[in-house]
Write a protein that holds these residues in place. Sequence first.
Motif, short mmCIF file in Angstrom:
data_model
loop_
_atom_site.label_atom_id
_atom_site.label_comp_id
_atom_site.label_asym_id
_atom_site.label_seq_id
_atom_site.Cartn_x
_atom_site.Cartn_y
_atom_site.Cartn_z
N ASP A 170 0.85 -1.19 0.00
CA ASP A 170 0.00 0.00 0.00
C ASP A 170 0.88 1.24 0.00
O ASP A 170 1.69 1.44 0.92
N PRO A 171 0.77 2.11 -1.01
CA PRO A 171 1.68 3.26 -1.11
C PRO A 171 1.49 4.30 -0.02
O PRO A 171 2.34 5.17 0.15
N TYR A 172 0.38 4.25 0.73
CA TYR A 172 0.10 5.26 1.74
C TYR A 172 0.43 4.80 3.16
O TYR A 172 0.60 5.63 4.05
N THR A 173 0.53 3.50 3.37
CA THR A 173 0.78 3.00 4.73
C THR A 173 2.01 2.09 4.79
O THR A 173 2.99 2.41 5.47
N THR A 174 1.96 0.99 4.08
CA THR A 174 3.01 -0.01 4.20
C THR A 174 4.28 0.35 3.46
O THR A 174 5.38 0.13 3.96
N PRO A 176 5.93 3.22 2.69
CA PRO A 176 6.95 4.06 3.35
C PRO A 176 7.72 3.33 4.44
O PRO A 176 8.93 3.53 4.59
#
Length: 335
Positions: A170-174, A176
């Motif tokens: 997931d580009p918004y949670t996992t 980073p």
Amino acid sequence: MVLPIVAMTIVLAGVSIVALSVGRFPVPFPHVIRIVGTHVLTIEDSTSQVEQNVVWLVRVPRVLLALLVGGGLAIAGAALQAVFHNPLVSPEIIGVSSGASFGGALALLFGMGSFFLVSASFVFGLVALGLLFAVTLSRERTPILMVVLGGVVTGALFSALVSLVTYVADPYTTLPAIVFWLLGSLATATYAKVLIALVPILLGTAVLFLLRWRVNVLSLGDEDAAALGVRPGRLRWVILVSTSLIVAGAVAVSGVIGWVGLIIPHLARMWVGPDHRILLPISFLMGGAYLIVIDTLARTMTAGEIPLGVLTALFGAPAFFILLRRNRERIWDSA
């Protein structure tokens, strides 16, 4: 032989005290010494509780972890450079770092806790070693080139798997969290992680230290080693397993930190020479001091925290270029 070790130990102690003192909440040097003495020697201390918590609960485990990781990677690099007869070899060549990276990235992808993150990193690091062993295993003597190619293939496979994990994350949670972990950091250092790293790193380091005179013989070449009564094939695999334990343990608690195992052994060799009886302990002490300095810079240079892999690459790439320039003729002549 003893004098360089004593000198490097003093440097390591001084660097550690500085690292415990500086930061967002500075603590005077005398207070740092009293706080450490309070917990180690159980003497009375008059420093504030805040200073004690900052030094003993936050910075001491971070310094210890930097010492273990930096020292372990450096001594692993020194041993591998002897095995492959090349001062430009680093621990990443055996593919264990990539395997451990995949394990950690996979744990982060599924939202597992710190325990599973460390466990998965260590397990997949050993899986990478097993794959390397399976690829290169033969009844006859395994050439060094075969081990190198097997390590490159193993590393490429697990690097591709890491890329696949980052692609589906997931580009918004996992994502980073995965990217930050892959760049290397000691921000989450705890005494539990110190204990986790302590076992494989010290086990592998102890084996390398006990075999230090045999490493000297192996660095002469397989024919000379066999003539002196050393079995080069068996000894090489013992060293590879030991360095793999060190690398897997280091990556499991800190992520991927490159260049330490490449640059530090060469600098130590320039100081004390190629005798691994002194080169290996000096590499461990110098690597630990180096990573403590890098980690201190990472947490104090900016408002945020710079990943360790970024700083080690910024310092390591120019150093690698200098080494390549100095050794280019011998490298091409041996090709």
